[in-house]
Design an enzyme around this catalytic site. Structure first.
Site, PDB file in Angstrom:
ATOM      1  N   LYS A  45       0.810  -1.227   0.000  1.00  0.00           N
ATOM      2  CA  LYS A  45       0.000   0.000   0.000  1.00  0.00           C
ATOM      3  C   LYS A  45       0.843   1.277   0.000  1.00  0.00           C
ATOM      4  O   LYS A  45       0.324   2.350  -0.313  1.00  0.00           O
ATOM      5  CB  LYS A  45      -0.964  -0.014   1.182  1.00  0.00           C
ATOM      6  CG  LYS A  45      -2.037  -1.060   1.037  1.00  0.00           C
ATOM      7  CD  LYS A  45      -2.908  -0.818  -0.184  1.00  0.00           C
ATOM      8  CE  LYS A  45      -3.940  -1.896  -0.365  1.00  0.00           C
ATOM      9  NZ  LYS A  45      -4.802  -1.675  -1.521  1.00  0.00           N
TER      10      LYS A  45
HETATM   11  N1  PMP Z   1      -3.385  -8.335   1.351  1.00  0.00           N
HETATM   12  C1  PMP Z   1      -3.401  -7.394   2.301  1.00  0.00           C
HETATM   13  C2  PMP Z   1      -2.843  -7.710   3.639  1.00  0.00           C
HETATM   14  C3  PMP Z   1      -3.930  -6.121   2.046  1.00  0.00           C
HETATM   15  O1  PMP Z   1      -3.943  -5.184   3.010  1.00  0.00           O
HETATM   16  C4  PMP Z   1      -4.449  -5.872   0.762  1.00  0.00           C
HETATM   17  C5  PMP Z   1      -5.049  -4.529   0.485  1.00  0.00           C
HETATM   18  N2  PMP Z   1      -6.404  -4.405   0.850  1.00  0.00           N
HETATM   19  C6  PMP Z   1      -4.443  -6.893  -0.206  1.00  0.00           C
HETATM   20  C7  PMP Z   1      -3.891  -8.105   0.130  1.00  0.00           C
HETATM   21  C8  PMP Z   1      -5.052  -6.718  -1.575  1.00  0.00           C
HETATM   22  O2  PMP Z   1      -4.490  -5.684  -2.320  1.00  0.00           O
HETATM   23  P1  PMP Z   1      -5.385  -4.833  -3.305  1.00  0.00           P
HETATM   24  O3  PMP Z   1      -6.225  -3.911  -2.446  1.00  0.00           O
HETATM   25  O4  PMP Z   1      -4.427  -4.079  -4.143  1.00  0.00           O
HETATM   26  O5  PMP Z   1      -6.260  -5.759  -4.075  1.00  0.00           O
END
Ligand code: PMP
Length: 345
Positions: A45
């Site tokens: 993130k």
């Molecule tokens: N794994 C974790 C621990 C996350 O915090 C996130 C983000 N929500 C994701 C996977 C998935 O990433 P994305 O939001 O880019 O789909």
């Protein structure tokens, strides 16, 4: 001078690929993990926080002392708070009252103002964290609402960074990309870039049991009956995010809390990579995918490992928590029997 940076944000991106040697040995392909915990905020993130905030700066939407607002207790909140410190903005995060105390402490340690909102109210209730964030953003002048589920810059961050990194790191040899989808930004942006380079690359999304994303991908409709509470944080959703480009995903697999938990712990024990809960989920998803698809020795698979396990020490790495969930096979010596393929649902 090499490896010297003006501030911590210089370390965002360019994360390493590490070959998995044990947990995926039943798959003939070469499997690499992209270790997003190597970002300075310890998750993928960081990329979207920097990208979205810098895009707003370029548009003149942020001024010194402006406020950045988001609804998250998770990795995005931590990354936004980090970027705000360096760039001199205030950070306001609206989180649900289900959020663990240590997570709130993490966010406050990075200077965020945290509003704790009731989880058991509808999304359009003025007390919900969505409504609180919207209100804060509308009341504070020069504020920016990140809105990661519906912000196309979330996709763009990965189109500009994660995708090109994967192409360069594998020297264009990548054949499969697999990632857990929450907002969908990581998978969508990376896939968009990679499919432009080579349309034959297979893109696999991993959804949580309890979420509607896989069902929506297959039928184009929301199956409300798919929705139920689940434990894995950060993936799956009960709404359809516009940051998920469904047409870039070839297939979704669905994983459950229990197998993802065992896998997370197995990866720590066998690869010495201590990832978060979705790290176990993505490996579980890959093994399920490989059970029903041809994967060859020439294939090069990359699985995104989104964050670090230190954030889950009282959850998936806690024997007590595992027992409370009824995940009885948390004893490490049982792994081989747990992972018989008939157990993989
Ligand atoms: N794994 C974790 C621990 C996350 O915090 C996130 C983000 N929500 C994701 C996977 C998935 O990433 P994305 O939001 O880019 O789909």
């Amino acid at each position: 001078m090499t490896n010297v940076y003006d501030n911590i944000l210089g370390l965002v991106g360019n994360t390493p690929l590490v070959k998995l040697n044990k947990v995926t040995e039943e798959i003939p392909a070469t499997v690499y993990a992209k270790l997003e915990c190597y970002n300075p905020g310890h998750s993928t993130k960081d990329r979207i926080a920097v990208h979205i905030i810098e895009a707003a700066e370029r548009k003149g939407l942020l001024k010194p002392g402006s406020t950045v607002v988001e609804t998250t207790s998770g990795n995005t909140g931590f990354s936004i708070a980090m970027v705000c410190i360096i760039k001199g903005y205030k950070c306001v995060l609206a989180v649900s009252d289900k959020t663990k105390k240590e997570k709130i402490a993490y966010l406050k340690a990075l200077g965020a103002t945290v509003y704790i909102c009731p989880a058991n109210v509808p999304a359009d209730d003025p007390r919900s964290y969505y409504e609180v964030a919207k209100r804060v953003a509308s009341e504070i002048p020069d504020s920016l609402y990140i809105n990661q589920y519906f912000n196309e810059l979330n996709i763009d961050a990965h189109y500009q960074t994660t995708g090109p990194e994967l192409w360069a790191q594998t020297k264009g040899k990548i054949t499969h990309l697999i990632a857990c989808t929450g907002t969908g930004g990581t998978l969508s942006g990376s896939a968009k870039f990679l499919k432009e380079k080579n349309p034959d690359i297979k893109v696999i999304g991993v959804d949580a049991s309890g979420s509607i994303l896989k069902g929506f991908h297959e039928t184009g409709t929301i199956h409300k009956e798919d929705i139920h509470p689940y434990q894995i944080e950060g993936m799956g959703k009960n709404l359809i995010p516009s940051a998920l480009l469904f047409d870039k995903v070839d297939e979704f697999v669905r994983v459950n809390d229990e197998m993802s938990a065992y896998r997370t712990r197995e990866i720590a024990l066998k690869e010495a990579i201590m990832g978060g809960y979705t790290t176990g989920a993505v490996v579980q998803g890959l093994l399920q995918y490989a059970n029903s698809h041809e994967v060859s020795a020439e294939d090069v698979v990359v699985a995104i490992f989104p964050d670090h396990g230190s954030r889950y020490i009282t959850k998936v790495y806690s024997d007590e928590w595992m027992s409370q969930q009824g995940f009885v096979n948390n004893c490490v010596h049982n792994y081989d029997s747990v992972f018989k393929t008939e157990y993989i649902k």
